[in-house]
Design a protein around this motif. Structure first.
Motif, mmCIF file in Angstrom:
data_model
loop_
_atom_site.group_PDB
_atom_site.id
_atom_site.type_symbol
_atom_site.label_atom_id
_atom_site.label_comp_id
_atom_site.label_asym_id
_atom_site.label_seq_id
_atom_site.Cartn_x
_atom_site.Cartn_y
_atom_site.Cartn_z
ATOM 1 N N ALA A 86 0.861 -1.148 0.093
ATOM 2 C CA ALA A 86 -0.059 -0.028 0.014
ATOM 3 C C ALA A 86 0.927 1.311 0.018
ATOM 4 N N GLN A 87 0.598 2.294 -0.833
ATOM 5 C CA GLN A 87 1.375 3.494 -0.918
ATOM 6 C C GLN A 87 0.471 4.360 -0.520
ATOM 7 N N PRO A 88 0.936 5.621 0.013
ATOM 8 C CA PRO A 88 0.234 6.834 0.743
ATOM 9 C C PRO A 88 -0.195 7.594 -0.324
ATOM 10 N N VAL A 89 -1.460 8.181 -0.373
ATOM 11 C CA VAL A 89 -2.093 8.976 -1.326
ATOM 12 C C VAL A 89 -1.462 10.330 -1.178
ATOM 13 N N ARG A 90 -1.022 11.001 -2.391
ATOM 14 C CA ARG A 90 -0.159 12.247 -2.486
ATOM 15 C C ARG A 90 -1.009 13.231 -2.924
ATOM 16 N N SER A 91 -1.098 14.406 -2.371
ATOM 17 C CA SER A 91 -1.865 15.620 -2.891
ATOM 18 C C SER A 91 -1.034 15.943 -4.033
ATOM 19 N N ARG A 92 -1.714 16.751 -5.192
ATOM 20 C CA ARG A 92 -0.999 17.482 -6.354
ATOM 21 C C ARG A 92 -1.891 18.347 -6.799
ATOM 22 N N PHE A 93 -0.933 19.068 -7.632
ATOM 23 C CA PHE A 93 -1.948 20.559 -8.442
ATOM 24 C C PHE A 93 -1.709 19.969 -9.917
ATOM 25 N N VAL A 94 -2.948 19.950 -10.523
ATOM 26 C CA VAL A 94 -3.141 19.476 -11.981
ATOM 27 C C VAL A 94 -3.421 20.617 -12.438
ATOM 28 N N LEU A 95 -2.602 20.766 -13.866
ATOM 29 C CA LEU A 95 -2.975 21.966 -14.652
ATOM 30 C C LEU A 95 -2.832 21.525 -15.955
ATOM 31 N N PRO A 96 -3.604 22.214 -16.954
ATOM 32 C CA PRO A 96 -3.259 21.886 -18.488
ATOM 33 C C PRO A 96 -2.131 22.740 -18.637
ATOM 34 N N ASP A 97 -1.389 22.220 -19.986
ATOM 35 C CA ASP A 97 -0.161 22.560 -19.932
ATOM 36 C C ASP A 97 -0.055 24.219 -20.484
ATOM 37 N N GLY A 98 -1.102 24.712 -21.164
ATOM 38 C CA GLY A 98 -1.257 25.962 -21.541
ATOM 39 C C GLY A 98 -1.479 26.954 -20.178
ATOM 40 N N LEU A 99 -2.372 26.411 -19.379
ATOM 41 C CA LEU A 99 -2.591 27.218 -18.265
ATOM 42 C C LEU A 99 -1.250 27.276 -17.191
ATOM 43 N N ARG A 100 -0.401 26.096 -17.182
ATOM 44 C CA ARG A 100 0.839 26.377 -16.454
ATOM 45 C C ARG A 100 1.794 27.188 -16.984
ATOM 46 N N ARG A 101 1.858 27.137 -18.431
ATOM 47 C CA ARG A 101 2.751 28.122 -18.986
ATOM 48 C C ARG A 101 2.318 29.517 -18.837
ATOM 49 N N ALA A 102 1.125 30.094 -18.911
ATOM 50 C CA ALA A 102 0.643 31.294 -18.848
ATOM 51 C C ALA A 102 0.857 31.748 -17.406
ATOM 52 N N TRP A 103 0.801 30.823 -16.269
ATOM 53 C CA TRP A 103 1.014 31.220 -14.962
ATOM 54 C C TRP A 103 2.513 31.074 -14.423
ATOM 55 N N SER A 104 3.303 30.461 -15.306
ATOM 56 C CA SER A 104 4.710 30.278 -14.820
ATOM 57 C C SER A 104 4.785 29.478 -13.597
ATOM 58 N N VAL A 105 4.040 28.330 -13.698
ATOM 59 C CA VAL A 105 4.148 27.504 -12.505
ATOM 60 C C VAL A 105 5.251 26.317 -12.971
ATOM 61 N N GLY A 106 6.053 26.064 -11.511
ATOM 62 C CA GLY A 106 7.212 25.142 -11.759
ATOM 63 C C GLY A 106 6.849 23.859 -11.525
ATOM 64 N N GLU A 107 7.743 23.035 -10.749
ATOM 65 C CA GLU A 107 7.758 21.591 -10.710
ATOM 66 C C GLU A 107 6.764 21.523 -9.345
ATOM 67 N N ARG A 108 6.924 22.324 -8.719
ATOM 68 C CA ARG A 108 6.147 22.171 -7.303
ATOM 69 C C ARG A 108 5.671 23.811 -6.945
ATOM 70 N N ALA A 109 4.391 23.705 -6.103
ATOM 71 C CA ALA A 109 3.867 24.918 -5.981
ATOM 72 C C ALA A 109 3.269 24.734 -4.606
ATOM 73 N N THR A 110 3.086 25.968 -3.987
ATOM 74 C CA THR A 110 2.172 25.972 -2.547
ATOM 75 C C THR A 110 0.706 26.625 -2.772
ATOM 76 N N VAL A 111 -0.140 25.938 -2.315
ATOM 77 C CA VAL A 111 -1.443 26.043 -2.342
ATOM 78 C C VAL A 111 -1.934 26.198 -1.030
ATOM 79 N N GLY A 112 -2.952 27.274 -1.105
ATOM 80 C CA GLY A 112 -3.514 27.259 0.403
ATOM 81 C C GLY A 112 -4.969 26.532 0.534
#
Length: 221
Positions: A86-112
């Motif tokens: 069994a592996q632990p569930v991991r949170s993630r930030f999913v983004l379409p490629d176009g939106l990721r480029r527009a926002w300049s989001v890197g490999e990791r991000a901080t979310v509130g």
């Protein structure tokens, strides 16, 4: 889509099965329904039941709210598959490629998430959504939306290597230890080792006393 109103999807425990495992669990030619579940079995005893979906490889992802760990098997109406770890569930930030480029989001991000901020990996997808492990989602007050915090560089227990010893204390590489640090350590069942001269916010001190998160000899609170 606004970066301060991202939809949140809580992630519970789930199994992923390829075609051969699906046939073993549900029978040859069986259709995998969205409501399908399987039993989780350890040492011959049923220790849980999880949702199951199709995927390329057999896997079991377990949220901290479910007491499932170690080597287990999956059992369906037609048979069983496994063992697997069994592996632990991991949170993630999913983004379409176009939106990721527009926002300049890197490999990791901080979310509130409500009053909690967490560092998560960023992955490509067809929709913008913050997928959150259920234990964290509950601790954050069941938020429906999340905020991308581009100006916050947050070191969190989510950054621990997969082989980190859970009995080792966490060290926060910042001058100030916040309530968010304490909440995240509690979610990961870890304790925090304070460094000499490190500042602890009042809210963090209060929560730490209640949860017993700080190492006893680290600070006279």
């Amino acid at each position: 889509m606004r970066p301060d109103a991202l939809p949140v999807r809580p992630l519970g425990s789930r199994a992923v099965v390829p075609p051969d495992a699906r046939a073993a669990l549900f029978g040859t030619g069986a259709t995998l329904r969205p409501s399908a579940t399987v039993e989780v079995v350890r040492l011959g005893e049923v220790v849980g039941r999880v949702a199951v979906g199709a995927g390329p490889a057999l896997a079991l992802w377990v949220d901290a709210t479910d007491e499932v760990s170690g080597d287990v098997s999956l059992r369906g109406p037609a048979g069983a598959v496994g063992p697997m770890t069994a592996q632990p569930v991991r949170s993630r930030f999913v983004l379409p490629d176009g939106l990721r480029r527009a926002w300049s989001v890197g490999e990791r991000a901080t979310v509130g998430l409500g009053a909690v901020a967490v560092a998560v990996p960023v992955e490509a997808g067809t929709e913008a959504v913050v997928e959150v492990e259920r234990a964290l989602w509950l601790a954050a007050g069941r938020p429906e939306t999340a905020r991308w915090l581009p100006a916050v560089d947050l070191a969190s227990p989510a950054d621990d290597p997969a082989d980190a010893d859970p009995t080792d204390p966490l060290v926060i590489d910042r001058r100030v230890v916040t309530e968010t640090d304490v909440r995240q350590a509690r979610l990961k069942h870890r304790r925090i080792q304070l460094a000499p001269g490190q500042i602890v916010t009042p809210a963090a001190q209060s929560l730490a006393r209640e949860a017993g998160v700080f190492v006893d000899d680290a600070r006279d609170l």
